[in-house]
Design a protein around this motif. Structure first.
Motif, PDB file in Angstrom:
ATOM      1  N   LEU A   1       9.675   0.827 -11.436  1.00 23.54           N
ATOM      2  CA  LEU A   1      11.067   1.278 -11.372  1.00 23.54           C
ATOM      3  C   LEU A   1      11.613   1.292  -9.950  1.00 23.54           C
ATOM      4  CD1 LEU A   1      10.876   4.334 -13.819  1.00 23.54           C
ATOM      5  CD2 LEU A   1      11.873   2.092 -14.304  1.00 23.54           C
ATOM      6  N   ALA A   2      10.800   1.703  -8.994  1.00 24.13           N
ATOM      7  CA  ALA A   2      11.278   1.954  -7.630  1.00 24.13           C
ATOM      8  C   ALA A   2      11.420   0.665  -6.837  1.00 24.13           C
ATOM      9  CB  ALA A   2      10.324   2.906  -6.914  1.00 24.13           C
ATOM     10  N   ASP A   3      12.506   0.569  -6.077  1.00 25.75           N
ATOM     11  CA  ASP A   3      12.751  -0.676  -5.352  1.00 25.75           C
ATOM     12  C   ASP A   3      11.873  -0.849  -4.113  1.00 25.75           C
ATOM     13  OD1 ASP A   3      14.149   1.430  -4.261  1.00 25.75           O
ATOM     14  OD2 ASP A   3      16.069   0.406  -4.158  1.00 25.75           O
TER      15      ASP A   3
ATOM     16  N   ALA B   1       0.830  -1.200   0.000  1.00 24.27           N
ATOM     17  CA  ALA B   1       0.000   0.000   0.000  1.00 24.27           C
ATOM     18  C   ALA B   1       0.866   1.252   0.000  1.00 24.27           C
ATOM     19  CB  ALA B   1      -0.928   0.003   1.209  1.00 24.27           C
ATOM     20  N   SER B   2       0.315   2.337  -0.513  1.00 27.75           N
ATOM     21  CA  SER B   2       1.067   3.593  -0.597  1.00 27.75           C
ATOM     22  C   SER B   2       1.204   4.289   0.752  1.00 27.75           C
ATOM     23  CB  SER B   2       0.373   4.552  -1.572  1.00 27.75           C
ATOM     24  OG  SER B   2      -0.806   5.089  -0.989  1.00 27.75           O
ATOM     25  N   GLY B   3       0.277   3.991   1.674  1.00 26.02           N
ATOM     26  CA  GLY B   3       0.241   4.721   2.931  1.00 26.02           C
ATOM     27  C   GLY B   3      -0.465   6.052   2.828  1.00 26.02           C
TER      28      GLY B   3
ATOM     29  N   GLY C   1       4.509   7.921  -1.958  1.00 26.45           N
ATOM     30  CA  GLY C   1       5.169   6.866  -1.192  1.00 26.45           C
ATOM     31  C   GLY C   1       6.327   6.185  -1.884  1.00 26.45           C
ATOM     32  N   ILE C   2       6.880   6.805  -2.914  1.00 26.29           N
ATOM     33  CA  ILE C   2       7.995   6.209  -3.655  1.00 26.29           C
ATOM     34  C   ILE C   2       9.318   6.458  -2.926  1.00 26.29           C
ATOM     35  CG2 ILE C   2       9.412   6.487  -5.754  1.00 26.29           C
ATOM     36  CD1 ILE C   2       6.969   4.836  -6.296  1.00 26.29           C
ATOM     37  N   GLU C   3      10.168   5.433  -2.914  1.00 31.89           N
ATOM     38  CA  GLU C   3      11.544   5.569  -2.436  1.00 31.89           C
ATOM     39  C   GLU C   3      12.461   4.859  -3.425  1.00 31.89           C
ATOM     40  OE1 GLU C   3      11.848   3.975   1.490  1.00 31.89           O
ATOM     41  OE2 GLU C   3      10.189   5.195   2.279  1.00 31.89           O
TER      42      GLU C   3
END
Length: 358
Positions: A185-187, A124-126, A235-237
């Motif tokens: 793309l995002a890990d 989930a994105s949070g 919420g992307i890192e």
């Protein structure tokens, strides 16, 4: 001396009359997925842009992320968009539609039978979103199977073909801001262990497949892609953006796309890396620091002077100033945007911003 902002620019088979691009901006004024005559007026008012990139437009039902956003996956939606493209072309403008599959940034209230949104992994994105029932949490999405991934590629192809039916000059693939392509793309959003997850080469696979498939379907000179390295929206890192985007740009380079549209997020080094690696047109939405929230005519001119890009995209300035090129040439003044009317509503804060000659 003529400002670099007002130089022409070849883009695919188009020649842009200036290097001022209207950035995609969600306005949430569609009705039942259909664009309205008011949208045709809104975009036509801004036809003086070198290129208009529309608000995010879902390529399929499950790709919708917000209420009252337009779609491009039915003949009726294409016909509604045709009113927009006709109005822009009548003013000698050029317009690409941004195809935005929201991935996990969605809600069952938007989908038939309360389906869950789809994502690379069930994380989930949070975050929360506005729905007809008020503010609700984004749910944990359903992890996409290989058939879902193949379907998502086909949905982008079909939407791009509808875009051609609707009279668009091209399409932009939304690979930024935490939506589906960015989620692959995002890990932190992609924890897959198959060919679409894990290594950098695997995580860029979906983006490259979509870009190649859409380019094959409508011509690569009609396809752009938007990226936002290091952007933490939704919420992307990304633990190490530089090698990720270097690999992605190198994989995209042979496809001969019309452009890469880069939304900078405080990472000028990655911007410079992409500029070196990308052989085609680079459109930049410049934000040298995370605190920089808007682009000014001065900052737009500066990145062109430095050779960081070939064109500059601006958002709120275009929103509030339909005659932005004339205002820049005149040195202002500039209308201030009204945040209370950004999303939803009627003509107020949409088509009623005055031009200089009003």
């Amino acid at each position: 001396m003529v400002s670099h902002l007002f130089e022409t620019l070849p883009l695919g088979k188009l020649t842009l009359p200036n290097r001022l691009v209207m950035a995609p901006m969600t306005r949430s004024r569609a009705r039942d997925g259909l664009q309205t005559p008011l949208a045709a007026e809104y975009y036509a008012q801004r036809a003086g842009a070198g290129l208009i990139i529309t608000e995010g437009t879902q390529p399929c039902v499950i790709g919708q992320g917000y209420i009252d956003t337009p779609g491009l996956h039915t003949p009726e939606q294409a016909e509604a968009w045709r009113r927009v493209t006709d109005a822009v072309h009548e003013k000698q403008g050029r317009i690409f539609v941004q195809l935005m599959h929201s991935g996990r940034i969605g809600h069952p209230s938007l989908y038939p039978d309360g389906a869950l949104p789809l994502a690379p992994s069930a994380i989930a994105s949070g975050g929360r979103m506005y729905t007809p029932q008020g503010m609700l949490d984004h749910p944990t999405p359903r992890e996409m199977g290989l058939d879902d991934i193949a379907r998502a590629v086909e949905d982008h192809i079909a939407a791009a073909k509808y875009a051609m039916d609707a009279g668009f000059d091209g399409v932009e693939l939304h690979g930024a801001n935490g939506y589906l392509i960015h989620q692959f793309l995002a890990d932190n959003t992609n924890r897959r262990t198959d060919a679409y997850g894990g290594s950098v080469d695997n995580r860029i696979r979906f983006a490259v497949e979509v870009a190649q498939a859409v380019g094959d379907a409508i011509g690569p000179e009609r396809v752009g892609i938007r990226l936002s390295p290091g952007n933490t929206t939704n919420g992307i890192e990304e633990s190490d953006p530089a090698p990720l985007y270097e690999a992605l740009i190198r994989a995209l380079a042979p496809l001969n796309l019309a452009y890469v549209h880069l939304m900078e997020f405080g990472s000028r080094e990655v911007t410079e890396l992409i500029r070196r690696e990308w052989p085609g047109v680079l459109i930049l939405n410049p934000h040298a620091t995370p605190e920089e929230t808007s682009v000014t005519p001065e900052s737009a001119e500066a990145v062109l002077d430095k050779g960081l890009c070939d064109a500059v995209s601006l958002g709120s300035l275009w929103l509030a100033n339909p005659d932005l090129p004339a205002r820049i040439r005149a040195g202002g003044p500039f209308n201030a945007p009204d945040p209370d009317t950004f999303y939803g509503g009627d003509h107020r804060g949409y088509t009623d911003y005055p031009a200089l000659d009003d």
